[in-house]
Design an enzyme around this catalytic site. Structure first.
Site, PDB file in Angstrom:
ATOM      1  CG  ASP A 284      48.287  41.754  48.103  1.00 51.25           C
ATOM      2  OD1 ASP A 284      47.799  42.339  47.126  1.00 51.25           O
ATOM      3  OD2 ASP A 284      48.325  40.519  48.210  1.00 51.25           O
ATOM      4  CG  HIS A 387      51.625  42.022  40.379  1.00 48.48           C
ATOM      5  ND1 HIS A 387      51.117  40.930  39.711  1.00 48.48           N
ATOM      6  CD2 HIS A 387      50.711  42.346  41.336  1.00 48.48           C
ATOM      7  CE1 HIS A 387      49.956  40.590  40.242  1.00 48.48           C
ATOM      8  NE2 HIS A 387      49.684  41.442  41.225  1.00 48.48           N
TER       9      HIS A 387
END
Length: 479
Positions: A284, A387
């Site tokens: 991330d 995403h």
């Protein structure tokens, strides 16, 4: 949770050896800095060189030096049975506060980030293992004068603790036998602060409240606030010590509105420096802006020559930034029902290494994502609602933000559902062009949206770093 990469600023410096048995087996590896580390022109916080360990040659031993010597003796003896470690711990528990700095055993505890820097610490500082976010509201009757005195106290406390020194008044000794541990303390002002202090004319236009988003389920009692403080450190006790000191310093001038606790992987836990993973197990932060990029400062920091006529920001915000803070609950039970392949489709990257799905078997995390590449059946390898696709700056008019989050876990409810997720913190020179632009795009069709819930929110103006002899926000409160 935008698909961007964590920046390391090289602001941590070793400060020698720390006495104690808990690290006797081996010193933790130095926090690595990479080619992403900013140059001084990019606002990096300068480092300090190593200092010699205290010893008899430096004069009489203080209680803290005795503690360090006891730890070194334990190390030499191999601390059989942990007896030496117990003795050192016992000595520290009865010690009184001292103005002298501790020299920790490992590089993990020795890291020090400077307080007096161009941009406040805690923005480009590498991710820390432990964090606290806390918002305060000024007390009834408190105004500009009380706020100035509070920021003066807070700045002095932050400077001391970040240097590994005790607080000036009534130190709790929680971190008595620890080094600075890369502690940072960062201060910001919320929209409501300016009306409370009669400074409405100095409120930046960029601090206008964030718009509502369809995915919001916000708890207003855990959102916004007059003042905001971000605390980070590589040791949980050091971080809590700072939190407690900041709370005590508030005295009767301000009260806590909300407070949240977070964590990240500890530096040195992996074989080599790498982008962090979140609680979904995903790498991330792959595409965070890097200080080596020519437009980094332009995207993340208010110009040094800030003025309402040029940038729309008042002069007191020069070298500052805007922080968007969101508590994002991850619906982990739902997420973990997906196969790894399905999870990768939601994100647009491989779970194992963060490589883009369009990159092939030899791709790495940094391989460029090909948004047009398809499989043999003509399907996009990176799904249209992935995403990673939606959050790309080139899909949002160049909008970028520097993400610097903490994970959180606040327990498990009676149904066995974890209250866990991400304390999302992102930095940008203009939140309307940064966070708001990207979040609006996510609102319109991000595949990840069904697995997360935005539960609290805040936007804060974070002024530039304080010069020597000054406190954070002095240009606003005394200008």
């Amino acid at each position: 949770m935008a698909d961007q990469d964590l920046v390391e600023d090289g602001s941590v410096a070793p400060r020698g050896a720390r006495g104690g048995a808990d690290h006797a087996a081996s010193a933790a590896p130095t926090r690595a800095t990479t080619h992403d580390s900013p140059s001084p022109s990019a606002g990096a916080e300068p480092t300090r060189g190593a200092e010699p360990s205290p010893g008899l040659a430096n004069g009489p031993l203080s209680r803290r030096r005795v503690l360090g010597t006891a730890g070194a003796t334990g190390l030499a003896l191999g601390v059989a049975g942990g007896a030496a470690g117990y003795a050192a711990g016992s000595a520290s528990s009865s010690s009184s506060s001292s103005s002298e700095k501790v020299t920790p055993l490992s590089s993990l505890g020795a890291g020090e980030v400077r307080f007096h820097v161009k941009h406040q610490p805690g923005i480009t500082t590498p991710l820390q293992a432990r964090g606290h976010l806390v918002a305060f509201d000024l007390a009834a009757g408190a105004g500009r004068k009380e706020a100035a005195a509070l920021l003066r106290r807070w700045s002095d406390t932050a400077r001391r603790l970040m240097a590994g020194e005790p607080a000036a008044q009534d130190d709790t000794d929680i971190a008595l036998d620890a080094g600075p541990s890369s502690l940072t303390v960062t201060f910001g002002f919320g929209h409501s602060f300016f009306a409370r202090t009669g400074l409405e004319k100095q409120r930046p236009e960029s601090l206008d409240p964030l718009p509502d988003f369809s995915s919001d389920q916000l708890d207003r009692t855990r959102s916004n606030g007059d003042l905001w403080v971000q605390i980070g450190a590589d040791d949980a006790l050091v971080a809590f010590h700072a939190l407690r000191a900041i709370q005590k310093d508030a005295g009767g001038a301000a009260r806590v509105r909300w407070q949240m606790n977070g964590f990240n992987r500890s530096p040195g836990a992996t074989a080599h420096p790498m982008t962090a993973r979140n609680l979904m197990g995903q790498v991330d932060g792959t595409r965070n802006p890097k200080p080596t990029e020519s437009d980094f400062d332009e995207r993340i920091f208010v110009p040094e020559s800030a003025s309402p006529s040029t940038s729309g920001d008042p002069a007191w915000m020069a070298n500052g930034s805007y922080a968007v803070v969101r508590r994002i609950r991850m619906l982990l039970d739902d997420w973990e029902q997906l196969s790894v392949k399905e999870q990768e489709g939601v994100i647009g990257r491989r779970k194992s290494d963060g490589a883009p799905l369009s990159g092939g078997t030899k791709a790495t995390e940094t391989t460029a994502m090909d948004l047009e590449k398809t499989d043999a059946q003509g399907n996009l390898l990176v799904p249209i609602n992935a995403h990673a696709r939606i959050t790309r700056p080139d899909q949002n008019g160049g909008a970028a933000m520097l993400r610097r989050p903490f994970s959180f876990h606040d327990g498990i409810d009676a149904k066995g559902v974890p209250d866990a997720g991400l304390l999302f913190v992102c930095w940008q020179a203009d939140p309307l062009r940064g966070f708001v632009t990207v979040q609006r795009k996510l609102d319109r069709g991000d595949a990840l949206s069904k697995f997360i819930r935005h539960e609290s929110s805040g936007l804060f103006a974070v002024p530039g770093g304080a010069a020597e002899g000054e406190y954070v926000g002095q240009g606003l409160l005394e200008g």
